[in-house]
Scaffold this motif. Structure first.
Motif, PDB file in Angstrom:
ATOM      1  N   VAL A  79      14.443  28.125 -21.806  1.00 47.88           N
ATOM      2  CA  VAL A  79      13.494  28.066 -20.691  1.00 47.88           C
ATOM      3  C   VAL A  79      13.769  26.811 -19.880  1.00 47.88           C
ATOM      4  O   VAL A  79      13.925  25.718 -20.429  1.00 47.88           O
ATOM      5  N   TYR A  80      13.819  26.994 -18.574  1.00 46.25           N
ATOM      6  CA  TYR A  80      14.028  25.896 -17.626  1.00 46.25           C
ATOM      7  C   TYR A  80      12.931  26.010 -16.580  1.00 46.25           C
ATOM      8  O   TYR A  80      13.033  26.777 -15.631  1.00 46.25           O
ATOM      9  N   TYR A 133      26.582  22.242  -8.412  1.00 44.40           N
ATOM     10  CA  TYR A 133      25.348  22.731  -9.025  1.00 44.40           C
ATOM     11  C   TYR A 133      25.631  23.385 -10.368  1.00 44.40           C
ATOM     12  O   TYR A 133      24.857  23.223 -11.312  1.00 44.40           O
ATOM     13  N   VAL A 134      26.720  24.092 -10.465  1.00 50.17           N
ATOM     14  CA  VAL A 134      27.107  24.695 -11.740  1.00 50.17           C
ATOM     15  C   VAL A 134      27.318  23.610 -12.792  1.00 50.17           C
ATOM     16  O   VAL A 134      26.838  23.718 -13.921  1.00 50.17           O
ATOM     17  N   GLN A 138      25.004  22.972 -16.093  1.00 46.02           N
ATOM     18  CA  GLN A 138      25.648  23.003 -17.409  1.00 46.02           C
ATOM     19  C   GLN A 138      25.343  21.733 -18.204  1.00 46.02           C
ATOM     20  O   GLN A 138      25.159  21.792 -19.416  1.00 46.02           O
ATOM     21  N   LYS A 139      25.266  20.598 -17.539  1.00 46.64           N
ATOM     22  CA  LYS A 139      24.901  19.360 -18.234  1.00 46.64           C
ATOM     23  C   LYS A 139      23.500  19.465 -18.838  1.00 46.64           C
ATOM     24  O   LYS A 139      23.268  19.023 -19.965  1.00 46.64           O
ATOM     25  N   ALA A 144      20.084  20.491 -23.679  1.00 49.27           N
ATOM     26  CA  ALA A 144      19.159  21.383 -24.412  1.00 49.27           C
ATOM     27  C   ALA A 144      19.794  21.873 -25.700  1.00 49.27           C
ATOM     28  O   ALA A 144      19.121  21.918 -26.737  1.00 49.27           O
ATOM     29  N   GLU A 145      21.045  22.202 -25.656  1.00 53.22           N
ATOM     30  CA  GLU A 145      21.740  22.682 -26.850  1.00 53.22           C
ATOM     31  C   GLU A 145      21.748  21.618 -27.953  1.00 53.22           C
ATOM     32  O   GLU A 145      21.611  21.929 -29.133  1.00 53.22           O
TER      33      GLU A 145
END
Length: 152
Positions: A79-80, A133-134, A138-139, A144-145
């Motif tokens: 969730v973002y 933006y990609v 991803q950062k 989060a990971e």
């Protein structure tokens, strides 16, 4: 599109207006279902789980200010969530950050502005063809990971 809706008592009326706006979508209302005082996590958490687990594509959560919903939602892997008070911020939250949950404060913005904010957020795509933006998104996902874990 599958949309999870949730609110507490402060966001109940506005959530109803948003549900009407989103009627063309597959909307699941996680509650609350009346304006009696209640605890926000009881409704936002299950709705956020639906988004995080892929049972909903996006979520729109409404409380008094919006921050409570975002704090809860952003604890759920996948969730973002972003708090947005106007269509400009909502557009950027989608286009630059690929948010999948919009949090609104019913005590902060009126229904007309809230509806336009939801409309802008729903109509905006992530700028997946813009490398900066990609890379930024991803950062955030990498962070989060490393730090946001599901229940074991």
């Amino acid at each position: 599109m599958r949309i999870a809706l949730a609110s507490d008592h402060a966001g109940f009326d506005l959530k109803g207006e948003i549900a009407q706006l989103l009627a063309e979508h597959d909307v699941r209302d996680f509650g609350t279902h009346d304006s009696a005082a209640c605890d926000l996590p009881d409704f936002v958490y299950p709705a956020a789980l639906a988004v995080g687990e892929g049972r909903a594509d996006r979520g729109v959560f409404v409380d008094g200010v919006g921050y409570g919903s975002a704090l809860i939602a952003n604890k759920v892997p996948g969730v973002y969530a972003a708090v947005c008070q106007d269509p400009f911020c909502a557009t950027l939250a989608r286009s630059h950050s690929d948010t999948n949950v919009l949090c609104l404060g019913a005590k902060v913005i009126g229904s007309a502005l809230a509806v336009e904010t939801v409309r802008a957020w729903m109509a905006t795509d992530f700028l997946a063809d813009v490398p900066k933006y990609v890379a930024r998104v991803q950062k955030v996902r990498d962070i989060a990971e490393r730090h946001v874990r599901g229940a074991s």
